[in-house]
Enzyme design. Structure first.
Site, short mmCIF file in Angstrom:
data_model
loop_
_atom_site.label_atom_id
_atom_site.label_comp_id
_atom_site.label_asym_id
_atom_site.label_seq_id
_atom_site.Cartn_x
_atom_site.Cartn_y
_atom_site.Cartn_z
N GLU A 103 0.48 4.60 -7.65
CA GLU A 103 1.82 4.52 -7.02
C GLU A 103 2.68 3.46 -7.67
OE1 GLU A 103 1.91 4.22 -2.74
OE2 GLU A 103 1.62 6.37 -2.53
N HIS A 160 -24.77 10.97 -12.92
CA HIS A 160 -25.33 12.32 -12.85
C HIS A 160 -24.25 13.36 -12.59
CE1 HIS A 160 -29.56 10.86 -12.74
NE2 HIS A 160 -28.91 9.76 -12.43
N LYS A 198 7.57 14.20 1.46
CA LYS A 198 7.81 13.92 2.88
C LYS A 198 9.06 14.64 3.36
CE LYS A 198 5.94 9.20 3.03
NZ LYS A 198 6.31 7.79 3.15
O1 PA5 Z 1 2.24 1.84 -0.91
C1 PA5 Z 1 2.96 2.33 -0.08
O2 PA5 Z 1 4.03 1.80 0.27
C2 PA5 Z 1 2.58 3.64 0.60
O3 PA5 Z 1 1.34 4.09 0.18
C3 PA5 Z 1 2.55 3.46 2.11
O4 PA5 Z 1 1.63 2.48 2.44
C4 PA5 Z 1 2.20 4.76 2.83
O5 PA5 Z 1 3.10 5.77 2.47
C5 PA5 Z 1 2.23 4.58 4.34
O6 PA5 Z 1 3.49 4.12 4.75
P1 PA5 Z 1 3.72 3.46 6.14
O7 PA5 Z 1 2.94 2.21 6.22
O8 PA5 Z 1 5.19 3.22 6.20
O9 PA5 Z 1 3.26 4.43 7.19
#
Ligand code: PA5
Length: 471
Positions: A323, A344, A459
């Site tokens: 990310e 394995h 989303k």
């Molecule tokens: O790194 C990030 O920002 C994302 O992976 C969020 O943690 C994830 O989308 C969850 O978001 P939230 O904490 O707003 O529910």
């Protein structure tokens, strides 16, 4: 505290890149370090973020030091003191806790659970769990049958009669609006209220919310009457938030040594700021990874964990790297393996497949428990009596050395990251090292390591489809 140690010798031996290659890039890596430290400074002073640097989530860097300093000054009223007290209270009142969250609001807590709790923790009797509750991670998917199964496990409509029967929820979402977590919270909250016999106040006591300063979860937790809402500070991004309330509240419920965890991270900060290349795991790791990708066109970073308890830590790293740097059609691809298990399965490809991988072994130097010997048997058909005195750690050490040698002979580079033992202090160093490295690498290659614009796309489509809107 025993420091974790990064040893890239295998990369040079296998002829992946040379020490000179690493030395050549180091001035640029060092400049990236200074940039990241300036980012941290901006967070500390609350200075305005230049628009070109938005989003800037460098708050994770100084967070461990800040939490520890506040705690030392003001034990009970500091944020850490309140987290520890709330975790203890919930642990005293229930025997099961659902931790609801996804992505950065999930993976770090799970990594802590798997690396620092005893194996098969949830199977142990309460006394063997240090009178702490069992913990289940939910709200990280939309799986009908699993949700039904968890509701069965919790006793459905049963009114809890005592601690053994009672359960609670830690719900974590920075935005407060993530659908997977929000749906799970709605469903499990309804069940929790039933298990409290409709006593809304009692149900609110059994919910620990962790979220941003405002948002839907904040509003919901306030309306519910939760005594405390734990905050995820601005400037601390989801996948960099494991050492905020996001990871610390579940850790406190489990009775983990949260102070040692933060001290580990703070120790890594000291090394990051002060140590020279060659003795600075963050700089050395970034330089090797970067040069390997630049010079060998190797885009796959294998985090090869040795032992069963680091798989979730590897998955946490998968998210962190994907990310953070998977943007603008760039960024290395992370892959976690668990060895010796995956020797394995994936081992064949790592030995003889495409030459597109850098393997970083994560090695735990000392087991927590007494080494277990193979043992002598009057049934030697398996021919193991010759190894009777060898222990499981001896076999693991031979597997690591043998694999490194096999890869090295075939020009497959491996670096080693040594954790002195599997405990909170080592894991705190590990988390902070890899978060810092990701931020530094982002600055080095000109990719903002914060924010995840690509994730927003699914989303908005999902929401539009659910609400019958056209996109
Ligand atoms: O790194 C990030 O920002 C994302 O992976 C969020 O943690 C994830 O989308 C969850 O978001 P939230 O904490 O707003 O529910």
């Amino acid at each position: 505290m025993d420091p974790i140690r990064y040893d890239p010798t295998g990369v040079f031996v296998a002829g992946g890149i040379t020490r000179e290659d690493v030395a050549a890039i180091m001035p640029k890596v060092d400049a990236a370090r200074r940039e990241v430290l300036t980012d941290a400074e901006l967070w500390r002073t609350g200075g305005p973020v230049p628009p070109a640097q938005e989003p800037l989530d460098a708050g994770f860097i100084e967070l461990p030091d800040r939490l520890l300093a506040e705690y030392q000054k003001n034990r009970a009223t500091s944020e850490l003191g309140r987290i520890l007290a709330a975790g203890r209270r919930l642990a005293d009142e229930v025997d099961r806790v659902l931790v609801l969250g996804i992505g950065g609001s999930y993976m770090g807590a799970r990594a802590l659970f798997e690396s620092c709790c005893p194996p098969y923790y949830n199977e142990l009797a309460r006394s063997e769990r240090g009178s702490r509750p069992r913990v289940y991670f939910e709200g990280n998917n939309v799986d009908n049958d699993v949700t039904q199964g968890v509701l069965d496990l919790l006793g459905r409509d049963r009114v809890a009669a005592g601690v053994a029967d009672r359960w609670g929820i830690v719900v974590i979402s920075k935005s407060g609006g993530t659908l997977e977590t929000a749906v799970a919270f709605r469903q499990f909250l309804a069940a929790l209220r039933q298990s409290c016999g409709g006593d809304a106040k009692q149900a609110a006591r059994l919910v620990l919310p962790v979220t941003g300063q405002s948002g839907r979860l904040h509003d919901l937790a306030t309306a519910l009457g939760c005594g405390e809402i734990f905050n995820i500070p601005d400037g601390v991004g989801g996948r960099y938030s494991v050492l905020s309330a996001v990871g610390l509240v579940p850790a406190a419920v489990l009775g983990l040594d949260v102070v040692a965890l933060l001290e580990g991270a703070a120790a890594m900060n000291v090394r990051f700021r002060a140590a020279a290349a060659g003795d600075n795991p963050v700089l050395d790791y970034v330089a090797v990874c970067h040069q390997f990708e630049a010079k060998r066109d190797a885009h796959i970073r294998v985090l090869s964990t040795w032992g069963k308890s680091l798989e979730a830590a590897g998955m946490w790293h998968d998210q962190l790297l994907s990310e953070s740097l998977g943007k603008h059609e760039r960024g290395a691809t992370p892959l976690t393996v668990v060895n010796t298990r995956d020797l394995h399965s994936r081992g064949q490809q790592h030995q003889q497949g495409r030459r597109d991988k850098l393997i970083t072994n994560v090695i735990v130097d000392r087991p927590r428990r007494e080494p277990l010997a193979v043992g002598r048997s009057d049934l030697d058909q398996d021919k193991l009596n010759s190894l009777a005195a060898k222990t499981v750690p001896d076999i693991m050490a031979a597997a690591i050395a043998g694999t490194n040698r096999a890869y090295g002979e075939d020009g497959r580079p491996t670096a080693d990251l040594h954790l002195p033992r599997l405990d909170e202090a080592s894991i705190g160093q590990f988390f902070q090292m890899l978060m810092l490295a990701t931020a530094v690498e982002g600055r080095l290659i000109g990719i903002n390591p914060f924010g995840q614009p690509g994730v927003e796309s699914y989303k908005s489509h999902m929401n539009a489809i659910l609400r019958g809107e056209r996109t």
